[in-house]
Design a protein around this motif. Structure first.
Motif, PDB file in Angstrom:
ATOM      1  N   TYR A   1      17.631 -30.481  -9.015  1.00  0.00           N
ATOM      2  CA  TYR A   1      18.542 -30.714  -7.887  1.00  0.00           C
ATOM      3  C   TYR A   1      17.879 -30.320  -6.567  1.00  0.00           C
ATOM      4  N   GLN A   2      17.238 -29.155  -6.544  1.00  0.00           N
ATOM      5  CA  GLN A   2      16.582 -28.691  -5.320  1.00  0.00           C
ATOM      6  C   GLN A   2      15.511 -29.677  -4.873  1.00  0.00           C
ATOM      7  N   HIS A   3      14.752 -30.193  -5.813  1.00  0.00           N
ATOM      8  CA  HIS A   3      13.701 -31.157  -5.489  1.00  0.00           C
ATOM      9  C   HIS A   3      14.303 -32.439  -4.903  1.00  0.00           C
ATOM     10  N   SER A   4      15.344 -32.951  -5.535  1.00  0.00           N
ATOM     11  CA  SER A   4      15.980 -34.190  -5.050  1.00  0.00           C
ATOM     12  C   SER A   4      16.562 -34.005  -3.657  1.00  0.00           C
ATOM     13  N   VAL A   5      17.202 -32.867  -3.431  1.00  0.00           N
ATOM     14  CA  VAL A   5      17.784 -32.596  -2.107  1.00  0.00           C
ATOM     15  C   VAL A   5      16.678 -32.452  -1.064  1.00  0.00           C
ATOM     16  N   ALA A   6      15.569 -31.796  -1.447  1.00  0.00           N
ATOM     17  CA  ALA A   6      14.438 -31.645  -0.520  1.00  0.00           C
ATOM     18  C   ALA A   6      13.859 -32.999  -0.127  1.00  0.00           C
ATOM     19  N   LEU A   7      13.945 -33.981  -1.043  1.00  0.00           N
ATOM     20  CA  LEU A   7      13.474 -35.331  -0.724  1.00  0.00           C
ATOM     21  C   LEU A   7      14.499 -36.122   0.101  1.00  0.00           C
ATOM     22  N   GLY A   8      15.665 -35.523   0.336  1.00  0.00           N
ATOM     23  CA  GLY A   8      16.680 -36.171   1.153  1.00  0.00           C
ATOM     24  C   GLY A   8      17.725 -36.945   0.368  1.00  0.00           C
ATOM     25  N   PHE A   9      17.776 -36.742  -0.941  1.00  0.00           N
ATOM     26  CA  PHE A   9      18.752 -37.448  -1.771  1.00  0.00           C
ATOM     27  C   PHE A   9      19.921 -36.522  -2.082  1.00  0.00           C
ATOM     28  N   ASP A  10      21.117 -36.948  -1.707  1.00  0.00           N
ATOM     29  CA  ASP A  10      22.306 -36.179  -2.028  1.00  0.00           C
ATOM     30  C   ASP A  10      23.415 -37.123  -2.492  1.00  0.00           C
ATOM     31  N   LEU A  11      24.600 -36.587  -2.686  1.00  0.00           N
ATOM     32  CA  LEU A  11      25.734 -37.384  -3.177  1.00  0.00           C
ATOM     33  C   LEU A  11      26.015 -38.614  -2.320  1.00  0.00           C
ATOM     34  N   SER A  12      25.775 -38.496  -1.031  1.00  0.00           N
ATOM     35  CA  SER A  12      26.120 -39.590  -0.120  1.00  0.00           C
ATOM     36  C   SER A  12      24.974 -40.588   0.093  1.00  0.00           C
ATOM     37  N   THR A  13      23.830 -40.388  -0.542  1.00  0.00           N
ATOM     38  CA  THR A  13      22.689 -41.286  -0.345  1.00  0.00           C
ATOM     39  C   THR A  13      23.031 -42.715  -0.732  1.00  0.00           C
ATOM     40  N   ASN A  14      23.539 -42.880  -1.947  1.00  0.00           N
ATOM     41  CA  ASN A  14      23.970 -44.196  -2.441  1.00  0.00           C
ATOM     42  C   ASN A  14      24.731 -43.994  -3.744  1.00  0.00           C
ATOM     43  N   ASP A  15      25.152 -45.096  -4.343  1.00  0.00           N
ATOM     44  CA  ASP A  15      25.946 -44.999  -5.569  1.00  0.00           C
ATOM     45  C   ASP A  15      25.160 -44.391  -6.726  1.00  0.00           C
ATOM     46  N   PHE A  16      23.863 -44.673  -6.797  1.00  0.00           N
ATOM     47  CA  PHE A  16      23.075 -44.074  -7.884  1.00  0.00           C
ATOM     48  C   PHE A  16      23.128 -42.557  -7.811  1.00  0.00           C
ATOM     49  N   TYR A  17      22.859 -42.002  -6.639  1.00  0.00           N
ATOM     50  CA  TYR A  17      22.838 -40.548  -6.518  1.00  0.00           C
ATOM     51  C   TYR A  17      24.228 -39.943  -6.647  1.00  0.00           C
ATOM     52  N   PHE A  18      25.243 -40.690  -6.259  1.00  0.00           N
ATOM     53  CA  PHE A  18      26.609 -40.230  -6.485  1.00  0.00           C
ATOM     54  C   PHE A  18      26.833 -40.032  -7.985  1.00  0.00           C
ATOM     55  N   PHE A  19      26.430 -41.024  -8.786  1.00  0.00           N
ATOM     56  CA  PHE A  19      26.595 -40.907 -10.231  1.00  0.00           C
ATOM     57  C   PHE A  19      25.641 -39.879 -10.831  1.00  0.00           C
ATOM     58  N   TYR A  20      24.405 -39.857 -10.343  1.00  0.00           N
ATOM     59  CA  TYR A  20      23.429 -38.898 -10.864  1.00  0.00           C
ATOM     60  C   TYR A  20      23.949 -37.472 -10.708  1.00  0.00           C
TER      61      TYR A  20
END
Length: 190
Positions: free
Chosen positions: A109-128
């Motif tokens: 999770y920390q790595h994904s957030v550091a790359l700028g991906f969060d719940l609001s990025t798109n539908d994939f990340y919302f589901f992820y």
């Protein structure tokens, strides 16, 4: 083999109520999996791009941690049922394996957030995030159940013929493991 022994062999382990709870939990996850599949079918490129950003090795590590943990729970149950010492050692190892899962998932999770991906990025990340966090909540609940089983075992509550509560807790833990075995390929690989 007498009729009563035959009937006992055909019963599900644990309490009937835990099986109703497991069925309800599996139904909720099934609904989420269906929604995921429908959304993925609508936006295949978005989901392919999102999956490409995930660390499959982290997912494999999580899978191994949970499978190992379930194996330790099985070994604990065998020890307790046989009246042997060591059940709590295996439950402790199951909890350590679950902590490995939580550590890997948190780092992921920390790595994904550091790359700028969060719940609001798109539908994939919302589901992820939604699916894996909902699963992580179940892992934490399962860990609390395993701790309760350890305490009750330490107090001498369980023995052959008095394993219903222990089996119920073990069944819940295995459900958590089973859900990950569906979630991992669904989100990381397919």
């Amino acid at each position: 083999m007498n009729a009563q022994a035959e009937i006992q062999m055909k019963q599900l382990p644990g309490d009937f109520a835990i099986w109703l709870f497991i069925l309800a939990e599996l139904s909720v996850f099934a609904l989420f999996f269906i929604l995921y599949a429908i959304t993925r079918a609508r936006f295949p490129e978005m989901f392919a791009e999102g999956q490409a950003q995930l660390n499959v090795l982290a997912g494999v590590g999580n899978t191994l941690a949970l499978l190992t943990s379930s194996w330790f729970v099985v070994r604990a149950q065998q020890k307790v049922h046989a009246g042997q010492k060591g059940g709590n050692v295996f439950l402790t190892l199951a909890l350590v394996s679950a902590c490995v899962y939580l550590w890997i998932k948190s780092a992921e999770y920390q790595h994904s957030v550091a790359l700028g991906f969060d719940l609001s990025t798109n539908d994939f990340y919302f589901f992820y995030y939604g699916l894996t966090a909902f699963h992580m909540f179940h892992v934490i609940l399962g860990m609390l159940i395993l701790m309760l089983l350890m305490l009750q075992n330490w107090r001498g509550k369980y023995r052959s013929g008095r394993m219903n509560e222990f089996e119920s807790g073990a069944c819940y833990w295995h459900m958590v493991d089973l859900l990950w075995l569906v979630l991992f390929p669904l989100v990381y690989i397919l």
